[in-house]
Design a protein around this motif. Structure first.
Motif, PDB file in Angstrom:
ATOM      1  N   TYR A 164      21.723  -7.259 -24.319  1.00 56.26           N
ATOM      2  CA  TYR A 164      21.601  -8.714 -24.229  1.00 56.26           C
ATOM      3  C   TYR A 164      20.265  -9.158 -23.658  1.00 56.26           C
ATOM      4  CZ  TYR A 164      26.365  -9.211 -25.701  1.00 56.26           C
ATOM      5  OH  TYR A 164      27.501  -9.182 -26.456  1.00 56.26           O
ATOM      6  N   LYS A 165      19.860  -8.559 -22.535  1.00 54.21           N
ATOM      7  CA  LYS A 165      18.657  -9.069 -21.864  1.00 54.21           C
ATOM      8  C   LYS A 165      17.387  -8.575 -22.548  1.00 54.21           C
ATOM      9  CE  LYS A 165      16.537  -9.280 -17.292  1.00 54.21           C
ATOM     10  NZ  LYS A 165      16.642  -8.791 -15.913  1.00 54.21           N
ATOM     11  N   ARG A 177      17.978 -11.055 -26.621  1.00 50.17           N
ATOM     12  CA  ARG A 177      17.176 -12.168 -26.129  1.00 50.17           C
ATOM     13  C   ARG A 177      15.941 -12.390 -27.034  1.00 50.17           C
ATOM     14  NH1 ARG A 177      13.955 -14.715 -25.326  1.00 50.17           N
ATOM     15  NH2 ARG A 177      12.848 -15.626 -23.570  1.00 50.17           N
ATOM     16  N   SER A 203      10.317 -19.938 -25.270  1.00 49.75           N
ATOM     17  CA  SER A 203      11.107 -18.718 -25.334  1.00 49.75           C
ATOM     18  C   SER A 203      10.246 -17.466 -25.487  1.00 49.75           C
ATOM     19  CB  SER A 203      12.088 -18.827 -26.493  1.00 49.75           C
ATOM     20  OG  SER A 203      12.649 -17.583 -26.765  1.00 49.75           O
TER      21      SER A 203
END
Lengths: 331, 374, 328
Positions: free
Chosen positions: A245-246, A250, A324
């Motif tokens: 996830y990270k 992401r 982002s």
């Protein structure tokens, strides 16, 4: 450097706005005859009464009919700054700005909710498929996604109508409010009623948007999971969840954000056409009616507003991407 | 077959190194079962609609008013009196007024089986609008007992036949639109990538602007501007142009990007250095190298165009009667009581869906194929 | 004294579509505390797979440890669940690892500082601020100027050499007992290479840490390693010391590697090893090096055992078998 980029972007945006208004104006001018004449004729047929000569003269003056095209264009564009987007024939001479203003919120509410729903479904599924590559669920999801990509929104809406008539409470088919709630103030009951009406159109929209997002998410994540920095993250002793996830998912979001500029028009297309089929209070139905009745100020303005909003959407997407992705921000 | 002739030494099975790139691509394509099936489905659909006069048992406007909204006829093999036969047959459909609801109800008249004959002479038509003929793939010999696979519309016309005729518009719009789109997109894309400069700047800005317009509303607006009094052929051409008007931008961008990267490659630089003309470089070096991308993009653009036409016609601003298209046929179904009572009227939706799916699977297969080493 | 890492008969297999790949076969070696072990071999020889087996970073469902034990501080790592807590404590906590490609080893969307802090906090109870303080200290120690500002930057603002330094800082952030460096200098300039190797040597001495240095370059090993093993096609060919390898290489493969190596002051022509490394699915049946070996004999069709030559050196070659030597 950074400032330069913003200035250049702003200039090109202004130029794009100009082109948008030009194309919209072209659309307004396409049908034969001018809008005032159509209005006059329609009043004669429907109401059986002739418009007062002063009114006709006032309208001719206001929109510059009879004057050269570029003057008409300038008058039309000039009106925007006073909130004047022309008048509508089918709404009996009402201001286009009012008609559009009342429905634009619902239009983009649907688009944004559909976007959230489609991402909310596509991202977890994409992550699941990528982390279970070449297993049965991955094959199944990928083929279902291609299927979902192929079913056009309007067909889905038609099929939904068909199913709804046989299986569902037809009270919730069409419109966004039940009869008693249309003009009622917001309340819990009205909101619940609204949600029930909204569920299926939103789902239809989201399915269409989801398929593409899912495929991109899966492909991106598969690429990223092969990257060295993912192994670095594992070598640090992080939990596999944190790694995925990270460190991987992401980053896989970035292409989705940069694709927003392509995804928003698709969702908007769907919203417009579903609204026409299911009669939802968005810009879809008045736009359609306006086209049929050659009520060109309304139609052209809706078209222009949609384009301008998408342009703003693109700019927001770029800003989000810069937030982002540090490489975009600094590069 | 032709490939085998040009390659006298067929490669041993499993030895991929001996295969040419083209053979690799072909193999890869054949391995994608969905893509192959899709290609076959599309071939059948196109042939069936091109020769709609032959494949459709009845003419598109050939209606029987007593059969208004009559359901599909059941194709049977066994009759109580005549027994079973391999030759399928139907019963005549008769309308009776229900004693309870006083609505017309359709029942089968079981007194006599009407056999279906293949390659049967019937109503005359013209093949592709040119050669007159009267042979039909299948029909009964008795026009009072019609075979209708997908039921009848309001005016008692056979929906199956109408769908085949309607497919002529629906399926060809995709091809015609994409043809224009490919020409516009590749020419503008190549020029803008190859020359750059102000031409590139202007086209890029224009493309960007067109792309912020939502596709369907702009199609609707342009299509609604087609004068209602134009003859059907003009309307058809107008719609093709409208659909192609937006589609080319995507291809032009892609081609521009490809051109930009190709023109820096050694073989193009070498051609320039040896004094080849621009036209020659574009024809001999750029186009062949971009062909596969263009084909894939075009394949995936066809379903978009077909859907566009369907949506427009469905909304009543596309092709108009007496022309037919699947979208227009579907709009007949789009009245609540029609869908509820006569669900077969939704059949055109199935045809649209199958076509679009088939093109998407095919395009996906082609995309994988173009990259044979992946 | 017990070695820090002891690997006995390790075999790691990859289950690929094309079939089973025996990436590492029957490999044994040890690393003592405070020692630097060089692992040398051409690409595809199994040295990276050995390192990934120790870290339990093999690709799931594809790479498997088929046999053998990996004793780290007396714990058999090969028996641990690769995703379990115990293994995660060792990975990054007691064994740090750096990789070949500094350009892609760091996550592009997190700051350098954040990535080091993440590593520190995974293995300790430090607060974010304390961890950041430690990260800045580490960056300073590995030779990055203005470490405070640098910690707030993203990897794309770092050069390749600096990224590798940051990677080292990250790998050392939990004070590991063993640092695995997988070709740490292959992708950087020669000048940077020397600096990085010096840095690793310094840090090792400073912390009394063990290092497993994987490289294809014998010269690199000669500079920093105490002992070394030479691998070929998944097997250990020779175990020796850095001092002896240049003067008295035991295995014909090691000799071949040395002769193909440019060295200062050498006059003779470079002599490449004949033939090329066979593909992963074309392993020779006996001694893997036999098809390319000048001294190949009939018996080389069977796998040679490891022969002890002296206290420091052993080689897997039939030349050191007494009977063979007498017969020949």
């Amino acid at each position: 450097m950074f400032q330069n980029k913003i200035v250049r972007r702003a200039l090109s945006t202004v130029f794009t706005l100009f082109l948008i208004s030009l194309i919209s104006f072209l659309v307004i001018q396409l049908p034969p005859g001018d809008v005032v004449s159509t209005y006059v004729k329609q009043q004669e047929i429907i109401a059986g009464s002739r418009l007062p000569a002063e009114t006709i003269e006032y309208l001719r003056e206001r929109y510059g009919f009879g004057e050269p095209m570029y003057l008409q264009y300038l008058k039309w564009v000039g009106g925007f700054f006073r909130g004047d987007f022309g008048f509508s024939i089918i709404y009996d001479g009402a201001e286009v700005a009012d008609i559009v203003g009342r429905r634009i919120g619902m239009t983009f509410l649907l688009v944004i909710l559909a976007l959230i729903l489609s991402w909310g479904m596509a991202i977890p599924l994409g992550i699941y498929a990528a982390t279970h590559k070449n297993r049965f669920a991955d094959y199944l999801l990928s083929n279902v996604a291609l299927f979902g990509l192929s079913i056009p929104d309007f067909l889905m809406a038609v099929i939904y109508l068909f199913v709804a008539i046989f299986l569902l409470d037809s009270n919730y088919v069409g419109g966004l409010f039940s009869e008693g709630f249309v003009d009622a103030p917001w309340s819990l009951a009205r909101f619940w009623d609204f949600l029930q009406h909204l569920a299926v159109p939103l789902f239809i929209l989201a399915i269409g948007g989801m398929a593409g997002t899912y495929r991109i998410m899966r492909a991106n994540l598969l690429d990223l999971l092969d990257q060295q920095f993912v192994e670095t993250a594992r070598a640090k002793g992080l939990k596999e969840r944190t790694v995925i996830y990270k460190h991987a998912a992401r980053i896989a979001l970035n292409p989705l954000i940069s694709r927003l500029g392509m995804q928003l028009p698709v969702l908007l297309n769907g919203t417009i056409i579903i609204s026409i089929v299911l009669d939802l209070p968005t810009l879809g139905p008045p736009f359609y009616r306006a086209l049929i009745a050659q009520d060109m100020y309304l139609a052209g303005t809706v078209l222009m507003i949609l384009a301008v909003t998408l342009l703003i959407g693109n700019i927001i997407a770029d800003i989000l991407l810069a937030i982002s992705d540090p490489r975009v921000r600094d590069g | 077959m032709a490939d085998a002739a040009t390659n006298p030494a067929p490669a041993a099975k499993g030895d991929y190194r001996l295969l040419s790139v083209r053979q690799l691509m072909w193999r890869k394509f054949l391995n994608n079962r969905l893509a192959v099936i899709s290609a076959l489905v599309l071939i059948v659909l196109y042939l069936a609609t091109i020769f709609a006069g032959f494949t459709a048992p009845y003419g598109p406007q050939d209606g029987v008013s007593r059969l208004s909204f009559a359901p599909p006829t059941r194709v049977r093999f066994c009759d109580e009196n005549a027994g079973c036969s391999l030759r399928p047959f139907v019963y005549a459909t008769t309308a009776e007024r229900s004693k309870k609801t006083f609505l017309l109800e359709f029942v089968e008249d079981r007194s006599e089986p009407h056999y279906i004959y293949f390659f049967e002479r019937g109503a005359p038509y013209k093949i592709v609008g040119l050669i007159p003929w009267d042979m039909h793939l299948f029909k009964t010999r008795n026009d009072d007992a019609r075979v209708s696979l997908l039921g009848h519309d309001q005016r008692g016309r056979d929906l199956f036949s109408r769908i085949l005729y309607g497919g002529q518009v629906s399926l060809s719009v995709g091809l015609m639109g994409v043809l224009i789109l490919v020409i516009l997109g590749s020419v503008i894309g190549t020029l803008s990538g190859y020359y750059g400069g102000w031409f590139d700047a202007v086209t890029q800005r224009f493309i960007e602007t067109l792309r912020v317009f939502p596709e369907i509303p702009l199609w609707m607006a342009l299509s609604a501007a087609i004068p209602p009094l134009w003859p059907p052929e003009w309307v058809y051409a107008g719609i093709v142009v409208v659909l192609a008007f937006l589609g080319w931008t995507g291809l032009a961008r892609e081609v521009r990007g490809l051109t930009l990267s190709l023109k820096k490659r050694d073989f193009v630089l070498a051609a320039q250095a040896s004094g080849a003309s621009t036209g020659r470089i574009v024809r001999k070096h750029l186009i062949p190298n971009m062909m596969s991308h263009i084909i894939v993009t075009a394949t995936l653009a066809i379903p978009v165009t077909i859907l566009g036409e369907s949506a427009l016609s469905f909304l009543g601003i596309g092709v108009r009667p007496p022309m037919m298209s699947w979208g227009l046929l579907l709009s007949d179904a789009f009245k609540v009581q029609v869908i509820a009572l006569y669900p077969w009227m939704l059949a055109p939706a199935g045809f649209i869906l199958i076509t679009v799916l088939a093109f998407n699977f095919l395009g996906d297969g082609l995309r994988d194929m173009v990259d044979p080493f992946s | 004294m017990k070695p820090l890492l002891e690997i006995n008969n390790l075999s790691t297999h990859y289950h690929l579509e094309q079939g089973l790949l025996r990436a590492v076969e029957n490999v044994s070696f040890q690393i003592a505390k405070g020692e630097t072990l060089g692992v040398v071999g051409e690409s595809g020889c199994g040295k990276s797979v050995t390192a990934r087996s120790i870290m339990r970073l093999l690709p799931p469902r594809i790479g498997r440890i088929a046999e053998g034990e990996i004793l780290f501080n007396g714990v058999d790592v090969a028996r641990l669940d690769p995703r379990g807590t115990e293994m995660r404590d060792i990975r990054g906590g007691q064994i740090g690892m750096i990789f070949q490609e500094p350009m892609t080893s760091l996550n592009p969307v997190h700051t350098i500082g954040a990535q080091i802090v993440e590593a520190i906090r995974t293995h300790s109870d430090l607060s974010k601020a304390e961890a950041m303080e430690k990260a800045v200290m580490l960056l300073d120690r590995v030779g990055i100027n203005q470490p405070e500002q640098r910690a707030r930057q993203y990897p794309h603002a770092f050069s390749g050499g600096m990224r590798q330094r940051a990677m080292i800082a990250m790998a050392l952030s939990s004070d590991p007992a063993l640092l695995i460096a997988d070709e740490p200098t292959t992708a950087v300039d020669v000048t940077v290479e020397a600096q990085i190797l010096d840095l690793i040597a310094e840090l090792k001495a400073e912390r009394d840490m063990s290092v497993m240095l994987i490289t294809h370059d014998l010269n690199v090993v000669g500079e920093v390693a105490d002992r070394l093993i030479v691998m070929y096609l998944g097997r250990v060919m020779e175990t020796t010391t850095a001092a002896k390898v240049f003067d008295a290489p035991a295995h014909p493969y090691t000799k071949g590697l040395l002769e193909s190596l440019p060295a200062i002051g050498r006059r003779s022509r470079l002599k490449p090893i004949k033939g090329s490394v066979p593909g992963p699915h074309e392993r020779p049946p006996g001694c893997p090096f036999a098809p390319r070996c000048d001294k190949a004999m009939a018996i080389c069709q069977t796998q040679p055992p490891t022969f002890r030559i002296d206290d420091d050196t052993s080689a897997a070659c039939w030349l050191y078998d007494d009977e063979v030597r007498h017969d020949g």
